[in-house]
Motif scaffolding. Sequence first.
Motif, mmCIF file in Angstrom:
data_model
loop_
_atom_site.group_PDB
_atom_site.id
_atom_site.type_symbol
_atom_site.label_atom_id
_atom_site.label_comp_id
_atom_site.label_asym_id
_atom_site.label_seq_id
_atom_site.Cartn_x
_atom_site.Cartn_y
_atom_site.Cartn_z
ATOM 1 N N HIS A 34 -4.900 1.557 7.909
ATOM 2 C CA HIS A 34 -5.255 0.928 6.639
ATOM 3 C C HIS A 34 -6.644 0.291 6.719
ATOM 4 O O HIS A 34 -6.884 -0.585 7.536
ATOM 5 N N HIS B 42 -6.555 1.990 -0.150
ATOM 6 C CA HIS B 42 -6.548 2.579 1.208
ATOM 7 C C HIS B 42 -7.496 3.791 1.211
ATOM 8 O O HIS B 42 -7.360 4.689 0.383
ATOM 9 N N CYS C 180 0.857 -1.190 0.000
ATOM 10 C CA CYS C 180 0.000 0.000 0.000
ATOM 11 C C CYS C 180 0.889 1.236 0.000
ATOM 12 O O CYS C 180 1.679 1.438 0.915
ATOM 13 N N CYS D 100 0.285 3.486 3.183
ATOM 14 C CA CYS D 100 0.936 2.946 4.394
ATOM 15 C C CYS D 100 2.454 3.028 4.281
ATOM 16 O O CYS D 100 3.142 3.254 5.279
HETATM 17 ZN ZN LIG Z 1 -2.668 1.401 3.523
#
Ligand SMILES: [Zn+2]
Length: 137
Positions: free
Chosen positions: A44, A90, A3, A6
């Motif tokens: 997340h 996300h 991600c 993240c």
């Molecule tokens: Zn994420």
Amino acid sequence: MACKICAGEWPPKDHKIAELELTIAYLHDNQFFPGWTVLVLKRHATELFDLTREERSQLIEEVTEVSRTLAVVFDAVKINCELLGNQVPHLHWHVIPRLAGDPAPKEPVWRVLHEPKRLAQDTLQERLTLIQKQMKI
Ligand SMILES: [Zn+2]
């Protein structure tokens, strides 16, 4: 799946406007639509139904405050709030002031072909400060 939110790869850290309770607001790196802001969830999650009722409620308060702020700062005709996640799952909201003189006021920004506009560092800083001064949360 990796991600990029993240991982801290997007949005760019030097575009940060403010940290709210559940989210962090960033000016989008493309400022073709002036004031285009991205509000990313700190943790997340990929769907609204992954959040608790309390989180959803707080989230809409934060989207609302960012919307109000951008409407004031940019004297917007309309604020677009979009939660898509097709490219970056996300949870993140696009909050986009649509101004007088918008090239396609009836279209979502994704349908308006344009060259992405990156701000010079001093203009970026000015724009961040303008928004930060109006934020009430
Ligand atoms: Zn994420």
